[in-house]
Design an enzyme around this catalytic site. Structure first.
Site, PDB file in Angstrom:
ATOM      1  N   TYR A 182      55.831  17.710   2.829  1.00  0.00           N
ATOM      2  CA  TYR A 182      56.968  18.341   2.866  1.00  0.00           C
ATOM      3  C   TYR A 182      57.829  17.880   1.620  1.00  0.00           C
ATOM      4  O   TYR A 182      58.533  18.794   0.892  1.00  0.00           O
ATOM      5  CB  TYR A 182      57.358  18.307   4.009  1.00  0.00           C
ATOM      6  CG  TYR A 182      58.796  19.103   4.341  1.00  0.00           C
ATOM      7  CD1 TYR A 182      58.659  20.412   4.879  1.00  0.00           C
ATOM      8  CD2 TYR A 182      59.893  18.363   4.317  1.00  0.00           C
ATOM      9  CE1 TYR A 182      59.734  21.103   5.011  1.00  0.00           C
ATOM     10  CE2 TYR A 182      60.920  19.212   4.789  1.00  0.00           C
ATOM     11  CZ  TYR A 182      61.045  20.362   4.781  1.00  0.00           C
ATOM     12  OH  TYR A 182      62.343  21.190   5.297  1.00  0.00           O
ATOM     13  N   SER A 213      66.091  19.445   1.433  1.00  0.00           N
ATOM     14  CA  SER A 213      65.732  18.514   2.339  1.00  0.00           C
ATOM     15  C   SER A 213      66.334  17.077   1.766  1.00  0.00           C
ATOM     16  O   SER A 213      65.762  16.863   0.696  1.00  0.00           O
ATOM     17  CB  SER A 213      64.435  18.475   2.952  1.00  0.00           C
ATOM     18  OG  SER A 213      64.246  17.276   3.984  1.00  0.00           O
TER      19      SER A 213
END
Length: 229
Positions: free
Chosen positions: A149, A136
């Site tokens: 995250y 990501s």
């Protein structure tokens, strides 16, 4: 299964990017093993692809053991570690981040992918196969609320890089697909309209290019890759 049919294991295959990749690989004739927590949606993907489907939580060691048994000692051409946990929604600042939930995010996004790789690496080596860990932009950018995250994906990127260095005969990639219109992205922005984000299927061609390109192990961003025509 025919002798020359390529095999892939995809985690988080019931929805979003994992589902889109499974549909594309099935269209190309791959033999698939797919897993995800959502049994009903996973069954729909199984029906569409003819895959071997095993519902379960990838952070559960017993489930990973069953997956490894299904993979067996034969060759495995591709592993896609796509299953991920976002963490609390709405996204909290690190100052208020529940530590037990951070542990759960790390268990799913870091420990589970490594455990999957450890379990099936002999089969990957037997096929000179490819490992893809889905990353990501939160792994490399400092975005408010994305600390848990993002930290997990940064750790996954580092594991991927070291695995590549330790296995020079294999291709081991971090693949950053960018923002997509997925359930996870919606959970990160509750109540907001995310319809401007691209559908996961539009990112699949960039991954296909990476798989076919023979590029060296490393971190790759979908928007920077050509697509397969």
């Amino acid at each position: 299964m025919t002798e020359n049919k390529r095999r892939a294991l995809i985690t988080g295959a019931s929805a979003g990017f994992g589902r889109a990749v499974a549909l594309e690989l099935a269209e190309q004739g791959w033999d698939l093993i797919i897993t995800a927590r959502g049994a009903d949606r996973l069954e729909a993907v199984r029906t569409a692809t003819g895959a071997r489907a095993m519902a379960g939580d990838i952070s559960d060691p017993a489930h990973r053991e069953r997956l490894a048994e299904v993979v067996g000692s034969g060759g495995l051409d591709l592993v896609i570690n796509n299953a991920s946990a976002l963490g609390p929604s709405p996204l909290p600042s690190l100052e208020r981040y529940p530590l037990d939930e951070l542990g759960a995010v790390l268990a799913t996004n870091v420990i589970a992918p490594l455990a999957v790789i450890q379990a099936v690496l002999p089969a990957v080596r037997a096929s000179d196969g490819i490992v893809v860990n889905i990353s990501s932009d939160a792994a490399v950018g400092a975005y408010e609320g994305w600390g848990g995250y993002g930290a997990s994906k940064a750790a996954l990127d580092q594991l991927t890089a070291v695995l590549g260095a330790e296995n020079p005969g294999l291709r081991i990639y971090s693949f950053d697909p960018g923002d997509m219109r997925t359930d996870m992205h919606q959970a990160a922005f509750p109540g907001e309209d995310i319809s401007d984000r691209p559908e996961p299927r539009t990112v699949v061609p960039a991954l296909m290019h990476l798989l076919e390109s023979k590029l060296p192990s490393g971190r790759y961003v979908a928007s920077e890759l050509p697509v397969v025509s």
